[in-house]
Scaffold this active site. Sequence first.
Site, PDB file in Angstrom:
ATOM      1  N   LYS A 236       0.826  -1.218   0.000  1.00  0.00           N
ATOM      2  CA  LYS A 236       0.000   0.000   0.000  1.00  0.00           C
ATOM      3  C   LYS A 236       0.857   1.264   0.000  1.00  0.00           C
ATOM      4  CE  LYS A 236      -4.370  -2.025   1.249  1.00  0.00           C
ATOM      5  NZ  LYS A 236      -5.427  -2.295   2.237  1.00  0.00           N
TER       6      LYS A 236
ATOM      7  N   ARG B  27      -3.174 -10.352   4.808  1.00  0.00           N
ATOM      8  CA  ARG B  27      -3.638 -10.317   3.416  1.00  0.00           C
ATOM      9  C   ARG B  27      -2.540  -9.702   2.558  1.00  0.00           C
ATOM     10  NH1 ARG B  27      -6.073  -6.937  -0.165  1.00  0.00           N
ATOM     11  NH2 ARG B  27      -7.722  -7.829  -1.464  1.00  0.00           N
TER      12      ARG B  27
HETATM   13  N1  PMM Z   1      -7.543  -4.068   0.930  1.00  0.00           N
HETATM   14  C1  PMM Z   1      -7.949  -4.066  -0.352  1.00  0.00           C
HETATM   15  C2  PMM Z   1      -9.043  -4.868  -0.758  1.00  0.00           C
HETATM   16  N2  PMM Z   1      -9.699  -5.651   0.121  1.00  0.00           N
HETATM   17  N3  PMM Z   1      -9.964  -6.461   2.298  1.00  0.00           N
HETATM   18  C3  PMM Z   1      -9.585  -6.487   3.598  1.00  0.00           C
HETATM   19  N4  PMM Z   1     -10.250  -7.267   4.472  1.00  0.00           N
HETATM   20  N5  PMM Z   1      -8.549  -5.717   4.050  1.00  0.00           N
HETATM   21  C4  PMM Z   1      -7.835  -4.894   3.220  1.00  0.00           C
HETATM   22  O1  PMM Z   1      -6.922  -4.206   3.703  1.00  0.00           O
HETATM   23  C5  PMM Z   1      -8.208  -4.850   1.845  1.00  0.00           C
HETATM   24  C6  PMM Z   1      -9.295  -5.671   1.422  1.00  0.00           C
HETATM   25  C7  PMM Z   1      -7.240  -3.213  -1.349  1.00  0.00           C
HETATM   26  O2  PMM Z   1      -6.067  -3.817  -1.775  1.00  0.00           O
HETATM   27  P1  PMM Z   1      -5.935  -4.606  -3.198  1.00  0.00           P
HETATM   28  O3  PMM Z   1      -6.377  -3.659  -4.275  1.00  0.00           O
HETATM   29  O4  PMM Z   1      -4.501  -4.976  -3.289  1.00  0.00           O
HETATM   30  O5  PMM Z   1      -6.812  -5.828  -3.161  1.00  0.00           O
END
Ligand code: PMM
Length: 278
Positions: free
Chosen positions: A211, A245
Amino acid sequence: MTAGPRIMGIVNVTPDSFSDGGRYLDPGAAVQHGLALVAQGAAILDVGGESTRPGAETVGEAVELERVVPVLEGLRGVGAQLSIDTSKASVAAAGLRAGATLVNDVTALRGDPAMAGIVADAGVDCCLMHMLGEPRTMQDDPRYDDVVSEVKAFLQARMAAAVEAGIAEERILLDPGIGFGKTLEHNLELVRRLDELVALGRPIVFGASRKSFLGQITGAALDGRVVATVAVNVLAYERGASVFRVHDVHPTRDGLEVAAATFSRPWPGTTPTMTPTR
Ligand code: PMM
């Protein structure tokens, strides 16, 4: 239920996610990517068809379904729990039929009035995440009096609403929503005081992978943020997070193995959670 950190590998089937958008839009490529993440140590695969990056526009239900269902079906039985990353109840329901046993809803069940019922009826796991505002505008000058207390109160309230809707508390995971309406300092304060969220008694999901706040600290572009991602995940583990994640599963696994060998911890809560129900 084994204790110890669980890695949630990210499978974004989107053209516009902030770090891997477009790479796995083809279902076959997304399935191959998921298999590779399991081989690297992912215990959970989080499959999403709508980007939630800052500024992202929403996508229609039909498009989201077309993206995620074939990928979940292709990943069914690969030895990882499947998670559907959506805020639409219809997509969650289709995802559960296709093999998911965890609903990862970044709106914490506020986005679609039918979502809580779908999760409750299916008896599956559910991740409730904090977000200030909505993805389109969330990074426009986010402000808090005390970010940790406000995130904690929000998660507590959403957990109460979920239980009220019939979702078993043992099925709930909580997530501070790193980068969702937060400045660099807000994100760091959440890491420093993550133990205050752990005190809610449920496993904490931590999603900081690649991020932009990591880029603000290191100056690194997206694919140069792997080491920073491992570092912040190890810090979050030390402060009590349980599920990580990430895009970069292998290096994160190495970091978390060292962290877990140093500070072993039982899984939070009393009842086993996150066991696939089918
Ligand atoms: N971040 C993204 C998408 N989904 N879900 C959870 N539970 N926590 C997060 O921090 C989160 C998420 C955005 O990141 P991406 O675009 O790399 O998926």
